[in-house]
Design an enzyme around this catalytic site. Sequence first.
Site, short mmCIF file in Angstrom:
data_model
loop_
_atom_site.label_atom_id
_atom_site.label_comp_id
_atom_site.label_asym_id
_atom_site.label_seq_id
_atom_site.Cartn_x
_atom_site.Cartn_y
_atom_site.Cartn_z
N GLY A 136 0.80 -1.22 0.00
CA GLY A 136 0.00 0.00 0.00
C GLY A 136 0.83 1.27 0.00
CE LYS A 207 0.05 -7.20 -0.78
NZ LYS A 207 -0.70 -6.92 0.46
#
Length: 436
Positions: A136, A207
């Site tokens: 994020g 990720k």
Amino acid sequence: MSSRSVQVGIIGLGTVGTGVVKILQSRAKGIAHQLGAPIQIAGIAVRDPKKARAIEVPAGILTDDPMELVRRPEVEIVLEVMGGTEQARQYVLEALRHKKHVVTANKALIALHGQEVFDAAAANGVGVYLEASVAGGIPIIKALHEGLAANRIERIYGILNGTCNYILTQMSQQGASYQEALAEAQRLGYAEADPTFDVDGLDTAHKIAILSSLAYGAPISIDQIYVEGIRRIQLEDIRYAETLGYTLKLLAISELRGSALSVRVHPALIPSTSVLANVQGAFNAVAVVGDAVGPTLFYGQGAGQMPTASAVVADLLEAARTVLSGRPAEIPLCWDRRKAVAMPVLPMEETETRYYLRMQVEDRPGVLAEVATILGRYRISLAAVIQKEPTCAESVPVVMLTHRAQERNLQAALREIDALECTRQPTVCIRLEADV
């Protein structure tokens, strides 16, 4: 200030897309001053242009044809914030073929199709910017690419999924069961109606694949990563761990082992005194260890509308500077076919760590000796043993912590232990990572 503007096309006006437009509208003057030219939204592709929106957009700016938008001659940068994989892949590749720079928050797209995407970017002299695809609002990709560029990265580990961290925090702090904590996460919007991608560790695996590829200059694919989620975590194991001084988190770990890598995602017990143990709720934290700088830690909101939009707009500004300067875009080393290196990833069986084991065994003399004999045969030594009060008339829970052992040996030992007549249920096994 430049007399020209930078023209941007946006694909998607969901949570993140809305956040991006909010920032571009509220900070228009500041961004123009910072960049030296204004950002102009040329179009936004959505499924239904007539649908009511949470924000106001100029009349005529919405379209239901993403492919037409990415082909417009005036569009210089395409922001892909629609999510999903296959359609997003098609639009991104088409944008690159038409020599548009691309900004994306799509971790699955990069993790699964990164080589194809960057091949298209290199062939057309444009760039792909992906800060928002991992963690994020935490600028971890720029840190790896720039701030830590002088280092050989030795280890990356951390909490990369806010949904799982929220669930485990609720279980630990509120005494909720896994199902209760998941339901609360869904009610608050932290978890999707179908939480599979998060709770089974797939989101985290995408990720850590991206971070590992960038850190080591070697493209790492998802099928090289061991992935285990949190569905089987039970509250009693969290409580036992706490009495032993440990906290349970879903960790992503990527580390150099000689000339090879170990890359894995799984629940792990970590010391309750560690910084990561105190990362609560939907927050993320990523630790990076470099040979020169030593350990560093990046902490912040790993998801959500505005944190993710912040990373998207930061990438947009970097892409806009490339457009305005006319300089060539940079291809990350791991996806540059001229420079990328090949690095083997060790199978999980060769990993060495410590383990937490919980067994439900017959309550009679000699049982612990049987278990210890099997563990000893596989060169697994015990650091601690706790025998709890019987939970039923004929069996008793036994909790063990091991010293470092090889995964292959541990799993072989557990198969023998679980086959003993004295064993009443399969052994619960959770890895213990003391060095975090």
